[in-house]
Design an enzyme around this catalytic site. Structure first.
Site, PDB file in Angstrom:
ATOM      1  N   ALA A 198     -20.164   0.482   3.292  1.00  0.00           N
ATOM      2  CA  ALA A 198     -19.399   0.046   2.280  1.00  0.00           C
ATOM      3  C   ALA A 198     -20.147  -1.017   1.155  1.00  0.00           C
ATOM      4  O   ALA A 198     -19.976  -0.919   0.161  1.00  0.00           O
ATOM      5  CB  ALA A 198     -17.896  -0.588   2.696  1.00  0.00           C
ATOM      6  N   HIS A 225      -8.166   2.832  -3.963  1.00  0.00           N
ATOM      7  CA  HIS A 225      -9.153   2.800  -2.792  1.00  0.00           C
ATOM      8  C   HIS A 225     -10.125   3.853  -3.079  1.00  0.00           C
ATOM      9  O   HIS A 225      -9.860   5.136  -3.656  1.00  0.00           O
ATOM     10  CB  HIS A 225      -8.555   3.297  -1.530  1.00  0.00           C
ATOM     11  CG  HIS A 225      -7.449   2.198  -0.939  1.00  0.00           C
ATOM     12  ND1 HIS A 225      -6.809   2.251   0.311  1.00  0.00           N
ATOM     13  CD2 HIS A 225      -6.680   1.358  -1.787  1.00  0.00           C
ATOM     14  CE1 HIS A 225      -6.198   1.132   0.324  1.00  0.00           C
ATOM     15  NE2 HIS A 225      -5.758   0.938  -0.607  1.00  0.00           N
ATOM     16  N   THR A 265      -3.934   4.597  -1.459  1.00  0.00           N
ATOM     17  CA  THR A 265      -5.087   5.113  -0.602  1.00  0.00           C
ATOM     18  C   THR A 265      -5.886   6.485  -1.155  1.00  0.00           C
ATOM     19  O   THR A 265      -5.191   7.099  -2.154  1.00  0.00           O
ATOM     20  CB  THR A 265      -4.623   5.496   0.783  1.00  0.00           C
ATOM     21  OG1 THR A 265      -3.593   6.504   0.893  1.00  0.00           O
ATOM     22  CG2 THR A 265      -4.060   4.305   1.587  1.00  0.00           C
ATOM     23  N   GLU A 295       0.756  -1.197  -0.100  1.00  0.00           N
ATOM     24  CA  GLU A 295       0.009   0.043   0.038  1.00  0.00           C
ATOM     25  C   GLU A 295       0.849   1.263   0.096  1.00  0.00           C
ATOM     26  O   GLU A 295       1.853   1.278   0.933  1.00  0.00           O
ATOM     27  CB  GLU A 295      -0.735   0.057   1.331  1.00  0.00           C
ATOM     28  CG  GLU A 295      -1.710   1.153   1.312  1.00  0.00           C
ATOM     29  CD  GLU A 295      -2.477   1.350   2.356  1.00  0.00           C
ATOM     30  OE1 GLU A 295      -3.627   0.710   2.603  1.00  0.00           O
ATOM     31  OE2 GLU A 295      -2.173   2.282   3.356  1.00  0.00           O
ATOM     32  N   TYR A 315     -11.470  -6.607   9.555  1.00  0.00           N
ATOM     33  CA  TYR A 315     -10.868  -6.201  10.875  1.00  0.00           C
ATOM     34  C   TYR A 315     -10.571  -7.532  11.902  1.00  0.00           C
ATOM     35  O   TYR A 315     -11.621  -7.838  12.462  1.00  0.00           O
ATOM     36  CB  TYR A 315     -11.825  -5.145  11.547  1.00  0.00           C
ATOM     37  CG  TYR A 315     -12.119  -4.004  10.457  1.00  0.00           C
ATOM     38  CD1 TYR A 315     -11.079  -2.770  10.662  1.00  0.00           C
ATOM     39  CD2 TYR A 315     -13.037  -4.004   9.531  1.00  0.00           C
ATOM     40  CE1 TYR A 315     -11.219  -1.848   9.493  1.00  0.00           C
ATOM     41  CE2 TYR A 315     -13.117  -3.018   8.545  1.00  0.00           C
ATOM     42  CZ  TYR A 315     -12.317  -1.868   8.744  1.00  0.00           C
ATOM     43  OH  TYR A 315     -12.432  -0.818   7.739  1.00  0.00           O
ATOM     44  N   GLN A 334      -7.267  -4.887   8.101  1.00  0.00           N
ATOM     45  CA  GLN A 334      -6.336  -4.024   8.807  1.00  0.00           C
ATOM     46  C   GLN A 334      -5.253  -4.654   9.779  1.00  0.00           C
ATOM     47  O   GLN A 334      -5.231  -5.831   9.852  1.00  0.00           O
ATOM     48  CB  GLN A 334      -7.534  -3.311   9.944  1.00  0.00           C
ATOM     49  CG  GLN A 334      -6.942  -2.344  10.978  1.00  0.00           C
ATOM     50  CD  GLN A 334      -8.005  -1.716  12.000  1.00  0.00           C
ATOM     51  OE1 GLN A 334      -8.569  -0.709  11.585  1.00  0.00           O
ATOM     52  NE2 GLN A 334      -8.372  -2.511  12.969  1.00  0.00           N
TER      53      GLN A 334
HETATM   54  P1  FAD Z   1     -17.963  -0.504   6.727  1.00  0.00           P
HETATM   55  O1  FAD Z   1     -17.861  -1.907   5.873  1.00  0.00           O
HETATM   56  O2  FAD Z   1     -19.461   0.216   6.125  1.00  0.00           O
HETATM   57  O3  FAD Z   1     -18.057  -0.872   8.272  1.00  0.00           O
HETATM   58  C1  FAD Z   1     -18.061   0.353   8.911  1.00  0.00           C
HETATM   59  C2  FAD Z   1     -18.772   0.087  10.401  1.00  0.00           C
HETATM   60  O4  FAD Z   1     -20.109  -0.258  10.226  1.00  0.00           O
HETATM   61  C3  FAD Z   1     -18.316  -1.267  10.950  1.00  0.00           C
HETATM   62  O5  FAD Z   1     -18.571  -1.404  12.286  1.00  0.00           O
HETATM   63  C4  FAD Z   1     -19.336  -2.606  10.600  1.00  0.00           C
HETATM   64  O6  FAD Z   1     -19.487  -3.626  11.287  1.00  0.00           O
HETATM   65  C5  FAD Z   1     -20.549  -1.444  10.656  1.00  0.00           C
HETATM   66  N1  FAD Z   1     -21.715  -1.760   9.635  1.00  0.00           N
HETATM   67  C6  FAD Z   1     -21.340  -2.171   8.424  1.00  0.00           C
HETATM   68  N2  FAD Z   1     -22.588  -2.445   7.691  1.00  0.00           N
HETATM   69  C7  FAD Z   1     -23.676  -2.192   8.474  1.00  0.00           C
HETATM   70  C8  FAD Z   1     -24.952  -2.219   8.578  1.00  0.00           C
HETATM   71  N3  FAD Z   1     -25.778  -2.449   7.413  1.00  0.00           N
HETATM   72  N4  FAD Z   1     -25.573  -1.586   9.809  1.00  0.00           N
HETATM   73  C9  FAD Z   1     -24.923  -1.361  10.590  1.00  0.00           C
HETATM   74  N5  FAD Z   1     -23.685  -1.390  11.015  1.00  0.00           N
HETATM   75  C10 FAD Z   1     -22.918  -1.667   9.699  1.00  0.00           C
HETATM   76  N6  FAD Z   1     -10.095   5.037   4.837  1.00  0.00           N
HETATM   77  C11 FAD Z   1     -10.016   6.192   3.910  1.00  0.00           C
HETATM   78  O7  FAD Z   1     -10.559   6.962   4.173  1.00  0.00           O
HETATM   79  N7  FAD Z   1      -9.161   5.637   2.873  1.00  0.00           N
HETATM   80  C12 FAD Z   1      -8.489   4.757   2.447  1.00  0.00           C
HETATM   81  O8  FAD Z   1      -7.966   4.739   1.481  1.00  0.00           O
HETATM   82  C13 FAD Z   1      -8.498   3.519   3.448  1.00  0.00           C
HETATM   83  N8  FAD Z   1      -8.137   2.226   3.332  1.00  0.00           N
HETATM   84  C14 FAD Z   1      -8.016   1.500   4.054  1.00  0.00           C
HETATM   85  C15 FAD Z   1      -7.733   0.202   3.560  1.00  0.00           C
HETATM   86  C16 FAD Z   1      -7.755  -0.862   4.480  1.00  0.00           C
HETATM   87  C17 FAD Z   1      -7.346  -2.235   4.102  1.00  0.00           C
HETATM   88  C18 FAD Z   1      -8.527  -0.693   5.633  1.00  0.00           C
HETATM   89  C19 FAD Z   1      -8.703  -1.981   6.477  1.00  0.00           C
HETATM   90  C20 FAD Z   1      -9.120   0.488   5.989  1.00  0.00           C
HETATM   91  C21 FAD Z   1      -9.062   1.642   5.222  1.00  0.00           C
HETATM   92  N9  FAD Z   1      -9.394   2.857   5.292  1.00  0.00           N
HETATM   93  C22 FAD Z   1      -9.394   3.884   4.542  1.00  0.00           C
HETATM   94  C23 FAD Z   1     -10.237   2.948   6.740  1.00  0.00           C
HETATM   95  C24 FAD Z   1     -11.809   2.807   6.436  1.00  0.00           C
HETATM   96  O9  FAD Z   1     -12.385   3.356   5.602  1.00  0.00           O
HETATM   97  C25 FAD Z   1     -12.310   2.644   8.035  1.00  0.00           C
HETATM   98  O10 FAD Z   1     -11.908   1.581   8.691  1.00  0.00           O
HETATM   99  C26 FAD Z   1     -13.779   3.019   8.176  1.00  0.00           C
HETATM  100  O11 FAD Z   1     -14.208   3.215   9.500  1.00  0.00           O
HETATM  101  C27 FAD Z   1     -14.664   1.622   7.819  1.00  0.00           C
HETATM  102  O12 FAD Z   1     -14.506   1.278   6.368  1.00  0.00           O
HETATM  103  P2  FAD Z   1     -15.216   0.192   5.927  1.00  0.00           P
HETATM  104  O13 FAD Z   1     -15.331   0.161   4.343  1.00  0.00           O
HETATM  105  O14 FAD Z   1     -14.842  -1.095   6.586  1.00  0.00           O
HETATM  106  O15 FAD Z   1     -16.857   0.032   6.481  1.00  0.00           O
END
Ligand code: FAD
Length: 286
Positions: free
Chosen positions: A124, A78, A47, A16, A144, A175
């Protein structure tokens, strides 16, 4: 190439990188990419600062495109959807498509202080469905091993992760974590929940204590005793800390490969020296 196909052949090694904060320093990332190319990674992901607006999108797009077309390495862009309308997401995706990018890491993005910004996507999985219905990108999602900081439990988090797979994600990147046992427990739970896609382990070599304290606050990862002891012993000696961090990451990676991990995703922090030292130690094991 769709990066999900790589896992059929080998243990994947990916890196990354991030766009430098100062726009006038963007060239420094190309020096990093040129050095990383010598390590023959399977892909490099770039990112994207959530809520960063057009400049962030431009930087991610330009770097991901150069990695693919100028350096000949498969790239992943990303894309965090927090605060984006569907029209804005579509416009960014069109630009990725025009640039020939085939792989997107579809994310929600971190919640900004002060509450949820207006936008069309709450999570997401909604972005993944949106893309899957309209485009042919390979879709990757984040996971995670110790649970996401906002989730009530690891199991609830895995339930939401399954929604991302059902929506169309074909591979996962984890993560960072410093205790492999969390990752192994997480893998078992994913398989029990019917998540069968390749899961890469996210490894971050530690370069300094401040960086880790920030990560712990941001990501809520557990620091094992031996890790904390290492940080305390070397916190005032940057070179020793860097070498100890490399040794720790190598130890984690050797164990993960021995246990049959699908892939290793190295958070390089744009530091090719550290990536090279780790690569030297593990590349014959992949
Ligand atoms: P989600 O999958 O939406 O999950 C977020 C939270 O919501 C979790 O607690 C999940 O359990 C909960 N959730 C999911 N769906 C639901 C639902 N339907 N109802 C209720 N709760 C729900 N951030 C950036 O800004 N830019 C980047 O380039 C970036 N790169 C990353 C790369 C990796 C490999 C990782 C692991 C993280 C990265 N992040 C980045 C951070 C990421 O954006 C954060 O961790 C963010 O808080 C969650 O993103 P997610 O896509 O996992 O969200």
């Amino acid at each position: 190439m769709k990066t999900c196909d790589l896992f059929k052949k080998k243990t994947v090694l990916s890196f990354e990188v991030f766009p430098p904060k100062r726009t006038d320093a963007v060239d420094t990332v190309y020096t990093t990419v040129a050095a990383l190319k010598e390590l023959s990674p399977d892909f490099i992901s770039v990112t994207y600062g959530a809520g960063g607006g057009r400049a962030t999108c431009e930087a991610t797009l330009a770097i991901a495109s150069a990695i693919k077309h100028e350096y000949g390495i498969e790239s992943v862009a990303h894309l965090p959807c927090i605060g984006l309308t569907k029209a804005e997401a579509a416009s960014q995706l069109e630009r990725f498509k025009e640039a020939g990018i085939e792989n997107i890491l579809a994310l929600r993005g971190d919640m900004p202080e002060g509450g949820t910004p207006a936008g069309d996507f709450a999570h997401a999985n909604e972005l993944i469905s949106f893309i899957r219905e309209r485009y042919d990108f390979n879709l990757i999602a984040a996971c995670y091993p110790e649970g996401h900081t906002e989730s009530e439990s690891v199991l609830a988090d895995i339930g939401h992760l399954k929604n991302k797979i059902d929506a169309g994600a074909t591979q996962l990147i984890s993560q960072l974590f410093f205790d492999n046992d969390y990752f192994y427990r997480f893998l078992e739970r994913c398989r029990l929940a019917g998540i069968g896609v390749p899961i890469e382990a996210g490894i971050m070599p530690v370069a300094n204590k401040k960086q880790i304290e920030r990560m712990v606050t941001l990501c809520g990862v557990t620091l094992p005793k031996k890790f904390s002891a290492m940080m305390s012993r070397y916190e005032n000696d940057p070179e020793a800390m860097r070498d100890a961090g490399i040794a720790y990451a190598v130890d984690q990676i050797v164990d993960l490969i021995a246990q049959g991990v699908d892939g290793i995703h190295l958070y390089t922090m744009n530091n090719p020296y550290i990536a090279r030292r780790i690569h030297e130690a593990v590349h014959r094991l992949l």
